[in-house]
Design a protein around this motif. Structure first.
Motif, PDB file in Angstrom:
ATOM      1  N   PHE A  74       0.860  -1.186   0.000  1.00  0.00           N
ATOM      2  CA  PHE A  74       0.000   0.000   0.000  1.00  0.00           C
ATOM      3  C   PHE A  74       0.893   1.231   0.000  1.00  0.00           C
ATOM      4  CE2 PHE A  74      -1.994   3.527   2.306  1.00  0.00           C
ATOM      5  CZ  PHE A  74      -3.112   3.726   1.508  1.00  0.00           C
ATOM      6  N   LEU A  75       0.685   2.101  -0.998  1.00  0.00           N
ATOM      7  CA  LEU A  75       1.420   3.360  -1.069  1.00  0.00           C
ATOM      8  C   LEU A  75       0.532   4.499  -0.596  1.00  0.00           C
ATOM      9  CD1 LEU A  75       3.401   3.231  -4.404  1.00  0.00           C
ATOM     10  CD2 LEU A  75       4.185   2.767  -2.094  1.00  0.00           C
ATOM     11  N   PRO A  76       1.101   5.417   0.203  1.00  0.00           N
ATOM     12  CA  PRO A  76       0.293   6.513   0.750  1.00  0.00           C
ATOM     13  C   PRO A  76      -0.064   7.544  -0.305  1.00  0.00           C
ATOM     14  CG  PRO A  76       2.589   6.812   1.330  1.00  0.00           C
ATOM     15  CD  PRO A  76       2.494   5.465   0.662  1.00  0.00           C
ATOM     16  N   THR A  77      -1.082   8.322   0.007  1.00  0.00           N
ATOM     17  CA  THR A  77      -1.464   9.407  -0.884  1.00  0.00           C
ATOM     18  C   THR A  77      -0.365  10.466  -0.910  1.00  0.00           C
ATOM     19  OG1 THR A  77      -3.212  11.016  -1.367  1.00  0.00           O
ATOM     20  CG2 THR A  77      -2.676  10.679   0.942  1.00  0.00           C
ATOM     21  N   GLY A  78      -0.140  11.043  -2.080  1.00  0.00           N
ATOM     22  CA  GLY A  78       0.883  12.065  -2.219  1.00  0.00           C
ATOM     23  C   GLY A  78       2.287  11.552  -1.992  1.00  0.00           C
ATOM     24  N   TYR A  79       2.541  10.307  -2.390  1.00  0.00           N
ATOM     25  CA  TYR A  79       3.869   9.716  -2.176  1.00  0.00           C
ATOM     26  C   TYR A  79       4.967  10.663  -2.658  1.00  0.00           C
ATOM     27  CZ  TYR A  79       7.939   6.743  -2.926  1.00  0.00           C
ATOM     28  OH  TYR A  79       9.205   6.227  -2.915  1.00  0.00           O
ATOM     29  N   GLU A  80       5.910  10.951  -1.779  1.00  0.00           N
ATOM     30  CA  GLU A  80       7.016  11.865  -2.062  1.00  0.00           C
ATOM     31  C   GLU A  80       8.323  11.078  -2.104  1.00  0.00           C
ATOM     32  OE1 GLU A  80       9.505  14.177  -3.076  1.00  0.00           O
ATOM     33  OE2 GLU A  80       7.547  15.200  -2.881  1.00  0.00           O
ATOM     34  N   PRO A  81       8.929  10.906  -3.282  1.00  0.00           N
ATOM     35  CA  PRO A  81      10.111  10.043  -3.396  1.00  0.00           C
ATOM     36  C   PRO A  81      11.333  10.549  -2.637  1.00  0.00           C
ATOM     37  CG  PRO A  81       9.665  11.194  -5.465  1.00  0.00           C
ATOM     38  CD  PRO A  81       8.488  11.421  -4.593  1.00  0.00           C
ATOM     39  N   ASN A  82      11.372  11.813  -2.271  1.00  0.00           N
ATOM     40  CA  ASN A  82      12.525  12.321  -1.531  1.00  0.00           C
ATOM     41  C   ASN A  82      12.394  12.160  -0.025  1.00  0.00           C
ATOM     42  OD1 ASN A  82      14.018  13.207  -3.788  1.00  0.00           O
ATOM     43  ND2 ASN A  82      12.694  15.009  -3.944  1.00  0.00           N
ATOM     44  N   TYR A  83      11.249  11.668   0.433  1.00  0.00           N
ATOM     45  CA  TYR A  83      11.034  11.482   1.869  1.00  0.00           C
ATOM     46  C   TYR A  83      11.214  10.004   2.224  1.00  0.00           C
ATOM     47  CZ  TYR A  83       8.600  10.957   6.320  1.00  0.00           C
ATOM     48  OH  TYR A  83       8.276  10.648   7.619  1.00  0.00           O
ATOM     49  N   PRO A  84      12.058   9.692   3.221  1.00  0.00           N
ATOM     50  CA  PRO A  84      12.231   8.286   3.628  1.00  0.00           C
ATOM     51  C   PRO A  84      11.082   7.840   4.536  1.00  0.00           C
ATOM     52  CG  PRO A  84      13.677   9.692   4.930  1.00  0.00           C
ATOM     53  CD  PRO A  84      12.981  10.593   3.948  1.00  0.00           C
ATOM     54  N   TYR A  85      10.194   7.038   4.012  1.00  0.00           N
ATOM     55  CA  TYR A  85       8.989   6.641   4.740  1.00  0.00           C
ATOM     56  C   TYR A  85       9.270   5.526   5.745  1.00  0.00           C
ATOM     57  CZ  TYR A  85       5.902   9.243   1.605  1.00  0.00           C
ATOM     58  OH  TYR A  85       5.263  10.244   0.912  1.00  0.00           O
ATOM     59  N   PRO A  86       8.584   5.554   6.881  1.00  0.00           N
ATOM     60  CA  PRO A  86       8.555   4.351   7.723  1.00  0.00           C
ATOM     61  C   PRO A  86       7.857   3.230   6.947  1.00  0.00           C
ATOM     62  CG  PRO A  86       7.697   6.269   8.887  1.00  0.00           C
ATOM     63  CD  PRO A  86       7.807   6.655   7.450  1.00  0.00           C
ATOM     64  N   LEU A  87       8.277   2.011   7.217  1.00  0.00           N
ATOM     65  CA  LEU A  87       7.671   0.841   6.575  1.00  0.00           C
ATOM     66  C   LEU A  87       6.990  -0.006   7.636  1.00  0.00           C
ATOM     67  CD1 LEU A  87       7.295  -0.989   4.049  1.00  0.00           C
ATOM     68  CD2 LEU A  87       9.443  -2.120   4.708  1.00  0.00           C
ATOM     69  N   ILE A  88       5.718  -0.302   7.421  1.00  0.00           N
ATOM     70  CA  ILE A  88       4.962  -1.190   8.305  1.00  0.00           C
ATOM     71  C   ILE A  88       4.760  -2.517   7.583  1.00  0.00           C
ATOM     72  CG2 ILE A  88       2.898  -1.489   9.705  1.00  0.00           C
ATOM     73  CD1 ILE A  88       4.445   0.982  10.493  1.00  0.00           C
ATOM     74  N   VAL A  89       5.258  -3.594   8.175  1.00  0.00           N
ATOM     75  CA  VAL A  89       5.074  -4.937   7.611  1.00  0.00           C
ATOM     76  C   VAL A  89       3.934  -5.602   8.362  1.00  0.00           C
ATOM     77  CG1 VAL A  89       6.157  -7.145   7.108  1.00  0.00           C
ATOM     78  CG2 VAL A  89       7.542  -5.063   7.117  1.00  0.00           C
TER      79      VAL A  89
END
Length: 238
Positions: A33-48
């Motif tokens: 699942f990708l969040p709305t407004g995915y920003e490629p320069n921001y390092p996202y937390p990952l929930i498994v």
């Protein structure tokens, strides 16, 4: 591990659900699942996300937008044990008994995370395992086996592996744990969840516990509190 494909630097996929596979060497699914407004320069937390007994990766990933539509990339894995098929054709899976598939599950998780990091921008130190019921037990077991790869565990109506956790204290003390539990849970009584919390606290692990007016079923506030718990940690690091 060095990246070999940095497509996440410029790629802006749409919010939603995506499917892929990894080889373990068996071909196993990964739902994303990708969040709305995915920003490629921001390092996202990952929930498994790890489903409960009789679930699958598609069903558990439906929790992701309820957790947050903006804050995380989420992936869901499938338990290795086929339990059966429902009348509607949906296959049901489990994680096996007492860690019988642990080597396979660890390899599956590592490959799924690495694949996700090659495709999207994920913060390497903000990877959380979130398990529902039986999936929570597997989340604990996997986090204790490879604590250097995991920031924390979210246990939703679950329990520690039977016989107590097997871990090296010096290695797991950095882990953070959120236990979210129904007060009328018959499958895993509240007394068990509280005992688990005390055991983790005594081991020096940062553990938080919330209870809810529900059984073994999800309460809507569980995901709200899980989102707040993760974001509080991230904000504290900034």
């Amino acid at each position: 591990m060095p990246r070999t494909d940095l497509t996440w630097r410029t790629h802006r996929p749409a919010e939603g659900f995506y499917s892929s596979v990894v080889q373990t060497p068996d071909t196993l699914p990964v739902r994303t699942f990708l969040p709305t407004g995915y920003e490629p320069n921001y390092p996202y937390p990952l929930i498994v996300l790890l489903h409960g007994h009789g679930g699958n990766e598609d069903r558990v990933l439906r929790m992701a937008p309820r957790l947050s539509r903006r804050n995380y990339i989420c992936i869901a894995l499938r338990g290795p044990r086929l339990i059966g098929t429902k009348a509607n054709g949906r296959r049901c899976y489990g994680w096996g008994r007492d860690g019988e598939h642990q080597d396979l599950i660890q390899d599956y998780l590592v490959r799924a995370v690495e694949q996700t990091r090659r495709t999207y921008h994920v913060h390497s130190e903000r990877i959380y395992l979130a398990g529902v019921c039986e999936g929570a037990t597997e989340a604990f077991r996997t986090a204790f086996a490879m604590p250097e790869r995991v920031a924390g565990v979210i246990a939703l109506n679950g329990e520690l592996p039977r016989g107590g956790p097997l871990f090296r204290l010096a290695d797991v003390r950095h882990l953070r744990v959120l236990i979210a539990h129904g007060i009328a849970n018959v499958a895993v009584p509240l007394t068990v969840a509280r005992r688990n919390a005390r055991l983790l606290y005594a081991a020096g692990i940062d553990v938080r516990m919330h209870t809810y007016a529900t059984t073994h079923r999800m309460h809507p506030d569980m995901l709200r509190d899980a989102n707040r718990w993760v974001m509080d940690q991230i904000n504290a690091e900034m």
